[in-house]
Motif scaffolding. Sequence first.
Motif, PDB file in Angstrom:
ATOM      1  N   ALA C 277      40.263  45.107   3.250  1.00  0.00           N
ATOM      2  CA  ALA C 277      40.787  45.450   1.928  1.00  0.00           C
ATOM      3  C   ALA C 277      41.595  46.737   2.026  1.00  0.00           C
ATOM      4  CB  ALA C 277      39.639  45.627   0.946  1.00  0.00           C
ATOM      5  N   ASN C 279      41.759  49.626   1.064  1.00  0.00           N
ATOM      6  CA  ASN C 279      40.952  50.612   0.358  1.00  0.00           C
ATOM      7  C   ASN C 279      40.480  51.632   1.390  1.00  0.00           C
ATOM      8  OD1 ASN C 279      38.549  51.899  -0.540  1.00  0.00           O
ATOM      9  ND2 ASN C 279      38.196  50.280  -2.045  1.00  0.00           N
ATOM     10  N   MET C 282      36.913  51.525   2.410  1.00  0.00           N
ATOM     11  CA  MET C 282      36.567  50.334   3.179  1.00  0.00           C
ATOM     12  C   MET C 282      36.980  50.520   4.636  1.00  0.00           C
ATOM     13  SD  MET C 282      35.191  47.363   3.043  1.00  0.00           S
ATOM     14  CE  MET C 282      35.295  46.603   1.452  1.00  0.00           C
ATOM     15  N   ILE C 344      31.682  51.950  -1.819  1.00  0.00           N
ATOM     16  CA  ILE C 344      33.039  51.573  -1.406  1.00  0.00           C
ATOM     17  C   ILE C 344      33.954  51.162  -2.554  1.00  0.00           C
ATOM     18  CG2 ILE C 344      34.409  50.106   0.140  1.00  0.00           C
ATOM     19  CD1 ILE C 344      32.062  49.940   1.991  1.00  0.00           C
ATOM     20  N   MET C 345      33.465  50.347  -3.458  1.00  0.00           N
ATOM     21  CA  MET C 345      34.296  49.987  -4.617  1.00  0.00           C
ATOM     22  C   MET C 345      33.458  50.204  -5.865  1.00  0.00           C
ATOM     23  SD  MET C 345      36.170  46.491  -3.442  1.00  0.00           S
ATOM     24  CE  MET C 345      34.725  45.726  -2.831  1.00  0.00           C
ATOM     25  N   ASP C 346      34.120  50.511  -6.979  1.00  0.00           N
ATOM     26  CA  ASP C 346      33.384  50.678  -8.237  1.00  0.00           C
ATOM     27  C   ASP C 346      32.600  49.408  -8.531  1.00  0.00           C
ATOM     28  OD1 ASP C 346      36.071  52.429  -9.987  1.00  0.00           O
ATOM     29  OD2 ASP C 346      34.698  53.032  -8.380  1.00  0.00           O
ATOM     30  N   ARG C 357      32.790  43.512 -10.014  1.00  0.00           N
ATOM     31  CA  ARG C 357      33.549  44.339  -9.057  1.00  0.00           C
ATOM     32  C   ARG C 357      34.898  43.695  -8.855  1.00  0.00           C
ATOM     33  NH1 ARG C 357      29.786  45.523  -4.036  1.00  0.00           N
ATOM     34  NH2 ARG C 357      30.018  43.295  -3.768  1.00  0.00           N
ATOM     35  N   GLU C 358      35.840  44.437  -8.231  1.00  0.00           N
ATOM     36  CA  GLU C 358      37.097  43.834  -7.810  1.00  0.00           C
ATOM     37  C   GLU C 358      36.828  42.743  -6.789  1.00  0.00           C
ATOM     38  OE1 GLU C 358      40.531  47.252  -7.579  1.00  0.00           O
ATOM     39  OE2 GLU C 358      39.201  46.932  -5.872  1.00  0.00           O
ATOM     40  N   THR C 374      44.714  41.418  -5.170  1.00  0.00           N
ATOM     41  CA  THR C 374      43.465  42.023  -5.608  1.00  0.00           C
ATOM     42  C   THR C 374      43.195  41.583  -7.035  1.00  0.00           C
ATOM     43  OG1 THR C 374      43.964  43.952  -4.255  1.00  0.00           O
ATOM     44  CG2 THR C 374      42.226  44.202  -5.882  1.00  0.00           C
TER      45      THR C 374
END
Lengths: 291, 328, 381
Positions: C277, C279, C282, C344-346, C357-358, C374
């Motif tokens: 990803a 990010n 990540m 790592i992600m909200d 999550r995304e 995404t």
Amino acid sequence: MTDFLQLLFSGMATGAIYGLAALGFTLLWQASGTINFAQGEFVMLPAFLMLGFASFGAPLLASFVLTCAVAVALLGWAFKRGIADPLLRHGLMPIVVATIGLAIAMRNGVRAGYSAEAHPFPSLFADKLFNLGGVTVTLADIGTLALALVLVFATQAFLQKTVTGRAMQAVAQNTDSATVLGINVPRMIFYTFAINAVLACAAALLITPTYLAKFDMGEPLGTKAFFAAIIGGFNNSRGALLGGLIVGVSENLAAAYISPTYKDAVALVVFMLVILFKPQGLLGRKVERKV
Amino acid sequence: MNKIHVIVLAVVAAVLLAVPPFLKSYGIYLFSYWLVFVIATMGLNLTVGYAGQKSLGHAAFFGIGAYTVAILMKAGLSFWLGLPVAMLGCFAIGLGLGFPALRVQTIYLAFATLGFNTAVWLVMRNEEWLTGGTFGINNIARPSLLGFSLDGNLAYYYFVLGMTVLLGALLWGLLRSPWGKAFTALRDNPIRAESLGVHIQAYTLLSFAIGAVYAGVAGALFASLVQFIEPAPFTVGASIMMYLMVVVGGPGYFFGPLLGSAVGVLLPEWLGLAQAGYLFVFGVAVILLMLWLPDGLLSIPDRLRARRLAREASAARTAAAARLGAQS
Amino acid sequence: MTRSFHPLPLAFAAAALLAGAAAQAQIKVAVLQELSGAGATAGTNAKNGALLAIKEINAAGGILGKKIEATVSDTQSNPGVAKGLATKAVDDDVFAVIGPTFSGSIMVSMAETKRAQIPNFTGGEAASITQQGNPFIFRTSFTQADAMPKVARYIATNLKAKTVAVIFVNNDFGKGGRDSFAKAAGAAGLNVVADISTESGQVDFAAPVLRAKQANPDVVFVYTNEEESARALRELRKQGVTKPIVGETTLTGQKVIELAGDAANGAVAHVGLTVDAPNPLMLKFKAKFYEEYKYISDHNGIKGYTGVYILKAGIEKAGKLDRVAVAKALHGLSISAAKVPGVIMDVSIDDKGDLDRESFIVEVKNGKQEVKETLPPLNKK
């Protein structure tokens, strides 16, 4: 119709590999009365050995040859001297139980000692497709079938046309007479074990690209090899191939036309029918029972 | 010899009765699990050890017993109704499995039972409407006995222990009876037995049927113990492990299953090895056992005694020869 | 009012407190994962991810000043064994359980953790996991019920497909996914022209792929576990299937790409988590995981890793090591990656234990996952 041929063909390719494993199994049984319950694992181990050699940079065929050498030593000579020879004189069940133990040990030895996961295995054949009258056939299917047939017929020819082969057959039919005739019985039996090891390596080379190398890949293979050997005829080499083809094809056809969930049952049903009505197998000779 | 037997039995009985209250849930669960397998392998010992048949399909009956009870209980019936139904079902199917045994010999029979096991397992896995398929049957209740709930781990353990002792006693009686002699005759030399008037067909069928009933009862107890069943514990692999447990303990020895099941179920937990490591050692141990102790662990005392007697006989012969030599 | 206090009793009290604290200096976490059997790939990765997170957290001082003590057990991909291990964990009075990953196993073992009121994190994706009314179960991945609508929408809109052939694995995970997909496909206007069941551990995919071909679909949807996905992809390639192959996280995982080789190229999947990803957090995780274990993690590694950090966030929100309080704190919690980089992600957790999550649409190109799109969380805050 083309679908049927498609399934028939890929079933024959898989079945030919079962036939290789069944052939080795049958030879061992014929020559020395050894029922090898670890036959599936005898295919699994060479698969990992080849991967091992390949990880040191050896090309596939070179790994195969090296693996054959190791297999003959380990699965041929060591197996014979360590397990088969001491136990055969005690009758049938001790060797069966010992090979069951061997299968468990080999399977879990690889699992604990090397890896519990599946590993990719390089294919001998490139990814090519052929279209023969509407039927899509892969190079792998053709190659596998061809190679397996070559190996089976080569083994057959060896056993029937060469002096050593005939001596091995003599040992299988009547060990005592063979000894009296001056044949080196232990060495003939060793040759059988060696051939089994090489056939198992060949089976590994052909089937692992599809099955993926995993410690438990030997289980279903071994079971199908037993069934194939018995269906074809426990005391006949060509029977092993026929049995393998029957199992491979019937599985594929059953999965497509009857029920995918009962695919394994078809080989079983054929097997049960054969044992009940023609226990010597489709191509086998009747065996008398000694009292 | 007999005094040692009694002492060993007393120790085992003491452990079985007195230790569990001091164990935590997992320990009690493990003991119960072990006893369930003791019952199952007692049945297999009859079929394989005493009657000399080759059965590699025992786990199928184990599963039939378990599923019968589970399905009936889910349908609202009591465990006490499900249990006899399971027993009858296993008896009938066991008889049915015996028929191929009349027609095929040794290794073919082994493969036939193996095929039977696979077929039963396929049905368990595929017929979702009946067995729940791969999802299995969850939340199986534990029975209550005369008003006492057997829901607690310890209570259920003593129930399983009671069943084990009861079934063991029944088997003991069976083996001491003329039937028991007929079974061993069947194992040692069937043709001669038949010529002596032993109806080997009937006894062959019976050995399968009775063995199956034991496995069925074990399966029923298993279902309520684990309270969740699915096809995985009833595969050919499980049958093979049960067979090995009988072989390791000593086929034809009454307490073989007790020891064999301990090796198969308890030992891995005590050793704390990862499953793969333990099975590797177990596999190697089976090979070595076949090479040196083909009659199982319980044959050790007999072997020692045989060796001692042989040595004594040899010494007696030497002494006698010396005397003769001195005389002449 | 002022009080003068004697230092000595205070010292004694402090000593007593310290002694008491030392007695529970560890937070016991049981890591129950599939380390062998059909789920070995998934479970091993999840275990590694979890242990990495635990190592990091301990190095940074632990949670509420206490270090985490982890025990690892192998469920052998067997629900019965998983249940036994869960019983053992309950006996050991652990604070939380991470795993098992396989849907079939967690469905059974969570009865034990629920009874003992132990927070249980799982990477299992079967929709039924959070439909059992268990207040102690928490996911580390999407539920199929949320993921499938996204997949169906992608197939209908982006790929402009009308018909789909579904190949699924005959277990909790596969059946749940197929059911969710069938519903979502209907809603998106797709017609499921083939519904092909395969077995867990199946080796030969000739017949299923043939049946898929025969149905002549616009798209083939493959929903099986990792090893089977690899075999299916190879067979699809072998039989010359050129239609788009779409799946979920299990279709394009790292291990699957490794096992399937070239056959994986072109496969498209909706993934909740991917190490590729775009990010920065990540990528940092990917590097740390590689440094620790010398191979690239798959999505299960991320699940294990973020699961532990979610637990940490829950404990810190509750402020005390009380399992019931922590479970309550987790429900309705939103954790931002800026504050807790470990997630790592909200991520937001709802009252059933599901995550929001995304997510991503990835395509396999040249043996690597490439993120094409995404997709935002369902309930964007």
